[in-house]
Design an enzyme around this catalytic site. Structure first.
Site, mmCIF file in Angstrom:
data_model
loop_
_atom_site.group_PDB
_atom_site.id
_atom_site.type_symbol
_atom_site.label_atom_id
_atom_site.label_comp_id
_atom_site.label_asym_id
_atom_site.label_seq_id
_atom_site.Cartn_x
_atom_site.Cartn_y
_atom_site.Cartn_z
ATOM 1 N N PHE A 1 0.514 -1.466 0.335
ATOM 2 C CA PHE A 1 -0.002 0.339 0.162
ATOM 3 C C PHE A 1 0.838 1.260 0.216
ATOM 4 C CE2 PHE A 1 -3.214 -3.043 2.252
ATOM 5 C CZ PHE A 1 -3.967 -2.860 0.527
ATOM 6 N N GLU B 1 -10.997 -12.472 12.091
ATOM 7 C CA GLU B 1 -10.952 -12.074 11.553
ATOM 8 C C GLU B 1 -10.767 -13.901 10.736
ATOM 9 O OE1 GLU B 1 -11.193 -8.134 9.637
ATOM 10 O OE2 GLU B 1 -9.573 -9.295 9.014
#
Lengths: 439, 439
Positions: free
Chosen positions: B23, B180
């Site tokens: 990113f 998650e």
């Protein structure tokens, strides 16, 4: 942990074991859905693979999950079917059981052997390292890695000769696999990657398709073979006919006394049946296909059936049945009928008869050849038909839809969505080291 | 073949080298689009990976190609950017060049180091074999293989104790990754696989999440931590708080003096920066993050910048900036501004200031926790917001669309499309042999 494997909830009903969840084995299992039997499907993999589109994974057009569906998912709602992940090591005909590499024995009343085939190197197995074939998902991702790394390496080096070698791609074998691969590699280079590099021009890539026979797609009529050749040449593929590969190494191939320098070689020729003939100690032909009776059973063991690419089956005219998905599915459906008749003590169906539906092959994203006997098509209409047929036969709505999206996407943009270099050779390797395996 | 790498068509303009196309690095490169510089992006991989969704690949919800986009494709139209596939082995601060494993030197005028971080085992690196972490695509497909094979093996064996061990899944670490993963594994077992087996009931699988700290998601407000815990427990996950793992082997983990038997352990704890501090011979903190000046440059080398998880950056309040995508992107954008100002001889921008946009984490397919400072959400609305945010930030229309389709598909059917066991351990292994690596 070892010991006999019995079908789930052993009902006392006859136990059918199906080895291999390819087109033949899966169809046999599904056709036994309403038969009073328990079916156990044994496969080394947990998924059914739609092999006809494997070349699109190898050329970065589709993802592995687009063309593979979990066997358990496909058979989840078939209550009389059990799936067993396992590798068969032998078959005991006398005591009616298959043996797995976990030392488990799976006894059967009926056995369907549908273990498929792989590519063959005509006795030159040492070529496998430099010229990988295309039968498994791992083959496809490995070829994808080699193709994409060749462009990456060509971009980083200064040596023009080595750059040329890296941008040369040889495909061996002019059957459907070879033709489709060569077309897809040419399009990858000339369209999808065209703008992605700064020092090399991927459009200058050289794709060579080598076929030992006199024409491409020998199962098709001659006129379509010629059309396929022209379509490939329009994509910039060099097609060499009547020339056999006599040598093959990490730097290229030799055809006759002509040397072609290329760092990427893909093998699309030859076929060898699985080890089933050995397990069964059965008579087989030169490439290992098991000889079967007219009802596809093994002579001498009428409860054992061999189907698909593993069996040597001939049609009414005495011609061998081709090794394509529709043939395997027809055989799977047929043996399910035979087994169903036997367990219900009904009359046996007439001998197996192959019904040829046609041949299809695609060349790049705009051309294909289709042979439906009297109807022969080529060009864009054939391509649309090819696309629809393949979408229709893909198993599972999700896969169908995902493939449609990927195709539309790359049709509109010429892009390829799955251009990932993953796996053991994923890192940039020092050029000049480990060249044998990778370049 | 070796020698200096110069930017394509060497223009004499300043050469910016960006190491790492995550990113941070990608945003820095794209933000330099209109700057009078040439940019070379160096990465070991040919793709940018959307790491926040990697856990969905590990749990068979998405395909690798859904969350990875080829770097060349992303930067294809940015004329001042060149992509180089290569592995950095060292950085020569004095002569301003990076060194690749191909022995190539890439000289730079400005350098942006954005090489990210990996998980850490707190000095117990021997645990890596039995408890793989989740940072790379290969990690995700390897975890997927372990998860799916555990169910397959449990189905084939008779030993009830070993079956229990195979159906127990331990996730270490209660940060977003661990939360998650635990939620997704529970849903895989209790929904997607529920009907696929005949001898075992996947719904009886036992998922245990272990966190050493006093609560889950320590970066979130306490009320949301409690909600996340409740949501996980509703999915059947056992959450252990305030308990550190003291031992870890192929048969399970030890927490305190309590032993948990499990064949599958996934590591979601710890963080260690890449080797950048070593290459730069720079001051760094305990986990290897490089100390930087307020403009994110390296003290003493104002032409070298370190950003993202590789750097130790603090916000206005002196709190460390979190290792999340928005933080890395803000830093990438910032250093592009600094470089642009320097090459244009304009005034330098004010010191970097991190703007916290919020925290998101999802638990299964219907719950999430969202913290936007004053706005705190949980439950289904938070889940929708989480989904939209992730779709929005996924790079490339095709990926966005493919992920949307996969999500809709599994939302409607509870099915998982990518349940493939591929790779080196793809074949059924004899249970009891090679157990250490696989089960």
């Amino acid at each position: 942990m070892t010991g006999d494997h019995l079908p789930a909830g052993s009902t006392g009903r006859p136990h059918v074991v199906v080895v291999g969840a390819g087109f033949g084995g899966l169809t046999a299992t599904q056709s036994l859905r309403h038969a009073p039997v328990d079916v156990t499907v044994v496969d080394r993999r947990n998924y059914h693979l739609f092999q006809p589109l494997l070349y699109q994974v190898a050329t970065a057009g589709l993802s592995p999950a687009d063309i593979a569906a979990p066997i358990r998912g496909i058979l989840g709602s078939q209550r009389n079917a059990t799936v067993l992940l396992g590798k068969v090591t032998d078959i005991d005909r006398a005591s009616r059981a298959i043996l797995l590499d976990t030392q488990q024995r799976v006894p059967f009343d009926y056995l369907v052997v549908a273990t498929g085939a792989r590519h063959a190197y005509f006795g030159r197995d040492e070529w496998a390292d430099v010229a990988p074939g295309l039968k498994k998902i791992e083959d496809a991702t490995s070829i994808r890695r080699r193709l994409l790394l060749a462009f990456e390496q060509a971009e980083t080096i200064a040596d023009a000769v080595e750059q040329r070698r890296l941008l040369s791609f040889v495909v061996v074998g002019g059957g459907p696999t070879g033709v489709e691969l060569a077309g897809a590699i040419a399009e990858l280079a000339k369209k999808a990657l065209a703008k992605d590099f700064r020092r090399i021009d991927p459009r200058s890539a050289h794709v060579i398709l080598i076929e030992a026979g006199p024409r491409l797609l020998s199962a098709f009529p001659e006129s379509l073979s010629a059309k396929a050749k022209r379509a490939l040449e329009n994509l910039g593929v060099e097609v060499l006919l009547g020339q056999a590969v006599s040598a093959c190494d990490a730097g290229g191939v030799t055809v006759g006394n002509h040397r072609i320098e290329a760092r990427t070689i893909v093998w699309g020729a030859g076929v060898a049946a699985s080890a089933a003939a050995k397990w069964l100690k059965a008579a087989h032909d030169r490439v290992g296909r098991v000889e079967v009776s007219p009802d596809l059973s093994l002579p001498g063991s009428c409860e054992i059936f061999v189907i698909g690419d593993t069996a040597k089956v001939v049609d009414a005219a005495g011609k061998p049945v081709p090794g394509i998905a529709p043939a395997a599915k027809q055989q799977g459906r047929y043996v399910a009928q035979v087994i169903n008749a036997r367990v219900r003590s009904r009359a046996a169906p007439p001998p197996f008869r192959y019904r040829h539906l046609g041949n299809l092959a695609t060349i790049g994203r705009k051309a294909a050849v289709v042979d439906f006997g009297r109807l022969r098509l080529s060009g864009q209409i054939a391509w649309l038909l090819w696309g629809m047929a393949h979408l229709f036969f893909l198993i599972g709505f999700r896969n169908r839809f995902a493939v449609l999206i990927d195709w539309l996407w790359s049709y509109i943009t010429y892009g390829r969505g799955s251009r990932l270099i993953v796996g053991s050779n994923h890192q940039a390797q020092p050029i000049g080291v480990d060249r044998g395996r990778q370049a």
